[in-house]
Design a protein around this motif. Structure first.
Motif, mmCIF file in Angstrom:
data_model
loop_
_atom_site.group_PDB
_atom_site.id
_atom_site.type_symbol
_atom_site.label_atom_id
_atom_site.label_comp_id
_atom_site.label_asym_id
_atom_site.label_seq_id
_atom_site.Cartn_x
_atom_site.Cartn_y
_atom_site.Cartn_z
ATOM 1 N N ARG A 1 46.084 -12.926 14.731
ATOM 2 C CA ARG A 1 45.680 -12.538 13.976
ATOM 3 C C ARG A 1 44.181 -12.460 14.862
ATOM 4 O O ARG A 1 42.976 -12.287 14.555
ATOM 5 C CB ARG A 1 46.161 -12.559 12.150
ATOM 6 C CG ARG A 1 44.610 -11.668 11.687
ATOM 7 C CD ARG A 1 45.035 -11.359 10.259
ATOM 8 N NE ARG A 1 44.713 -13.049 9.628
ATOM 9 C CZ ARG A 1 45.450 -13.726 8.611
ATOM 10 N NH1 ARG A 1 46.838 -13.091 9.578
ATOM 11 N NH2 ARG A 1 45.460 -14.925 8.674
ATOM 12 N N ASP B 1 51.181 -15.817 12.757
ATOM 13 C CA ASP B 1 50.905 -15.188 13.123
ATOM 14 C C ASP B 1 49.396 -15.176 13.107
ATOM 15 O O ASP B 1 48.727 -14.705 12.204
ATOM 16 C CB ASP B 1 51.054 -14.574 11.441
ATOM 17 C CG ASP B 1 52.507 -13.957 11.245
ATOM 18 O OD1 ASP B 1 53.329 -13.688 13.048
ATOM 19 O OD2 ASP B 1 53.706 -13.601 10.614
ATOM 20 N N GLU C 1 41.414 -10.723 16.735
ATOM 21 C CA GLU C 1 40.311 -10.959 16.128
ATOM 22 C C GLU C 1 38.876 -11.225 17.146
ATOM 23 O O GLU C 1 37.637 -10.502 17.428
ATOM 24 C CB GLU C 1 39.584 -11.880 14.998
ATOM 25 C CG GLU C 1 40.621 -10.942 14.051
ATOM 26 C CD GLU C 1 40.487 -12.847 12.915
ATOM 27 O OE1 GLU C 1 39.849 -12.776 12.723
ATOM 28 O OE2 GLU C 1 40.368 -12.068 11.483
#
Length: 217
Positions: A133, A129, A137
Motif C-alpha cells: 500500500r 499489504d 502511495e
C-alpha cells in the motif's frame, strides 16, 4: 474471566522468562504450571498443549511488535509514505534488539511452516499489504514512477527482511560483522534506508530523471 486472563499472562511470562535465561521449556503444561506456581488443571484449560503455548508466545510477540510498529508510523510525524516506512523500519529493528527472545521465536517461526490461520500468517500478510500500500502511495504521489513494478519491490523487500532478521539474531556471532561496531538495530535501519534510497532513485518518475540528466549535462 479476569482470573483466566491473568493465568494466561502468567504462563506466557513464565515461559518467556525461562527462554530469556537460556533454559529449555518444560515438556508439559503441568510442568510449566508448577514452575509458574499456578493450578495445573487451570493451566491446562488455558493451553491444551505445549504447541498451544508456543502459538501463544508467538501471538504475544506479534501483538507487542505491531504496537511498536504502529507507534513508529505515528512517530514519523509525516504523511509521506517513504518517511513512514523509514520510521517503521527503525521501530522494527529497535524492537527486535530490545526483545531478542521473542524476536528469535518470530524469526524461527517465519522461516518455518505455519498454518493459514496462525498469528504468524496474519502478521506476515499484514506487513506485505502495508508495504504494498505504501509503495502504491509513493507512485500516486509522484515519488515513484506510476509504472513501477511494485510486486517486484515487495519480493526484494521480503528477501531483505528475511536476511535482516538473521543479521539481527546472529549479530554477536557472525564473523562478517565482528569488525562492525554499530548496534544491530542501527545496522538494520541503515540497510533499509539504503534499499529505499535505491528504489526511489531507480524508479523515480521519468520527468525527474530527465531533469537530473539535464542538470548533469
Amino acid at each position: 474471566m479476569a482470573e483466566q486472563g491473568n493465568l494466561y499472562q502468567k504462563l506466557i511470562v513464565t515461559a518467556k522468562e525461562l527462554l530469556d535465561r537460556g533454559e529449555v521449556l518444560p515438556g508439559t503444561i503441568h510442568e510449566l504450571a508448577h514452575i509458574a506456581e499456578v493450578d495445573p488443571d487451570a493451566a491446562q484449560h488455558c493451553f491444551a498443549s505445549m504447541e498451544d503455548l508456543d502459538e501463544g508466545l508467538l501471538y504475544h510477540a506479534v501483538v507487542l511488535l505491531n504496537d511498536s510498529l504502529r507507534k513508529g508510523m505515528i512517530g514519523s510525524a509525516s504523511r509521506r509514505p517513504d518517511m513512514q516506512l523509514r520510521s517503521l523500519a527503525r521501530s522494527y529493528s529497535e524492537w527486535a534488539s530490545d526483545n531478542p527472545t521473542l524476536f528469535r521465536l518470530l524469526t524461527q517461526g517465519l522461516n518455518g511452516t505455519f498454518a493459514d490461520d496462525s498469528a504468524l500468517h496474519r502478521f506476515t500478510l499484514s506487513m506485505r499489504d502495508l508495504f504494498e500500500r505504501k509503495f502504491h502511495e509513493m507512485c500516486d504521489l509522484g515519488i515513484l514512477d506510476p509504472k513501477t513494478d511494485v510486486p517486484k519491490l515487495i519480493l526484494m523487500l521480503h528477501c531483505l527482511v528475511r536476511g535482516g532478521n538473521i543479521v539481527i539474531i546472529e549479530r554477536a556471532t557472525d564473523p562478517w560483522l565482528q569488525q562492525d561496531e554499530r548496534a544491530a538495530a542501527m545496522m538494520a535501519a541503515d540497510i533499509f534506508d539504503d534499499f529505499l534510497d535505491c528504489v526511489m532513485s531507480a524508479h523515480a518518475p521519468r520527468a525527474k530523471i530527465m531533469a537530473t540528466e539535464t542538470t548533469m549535462n
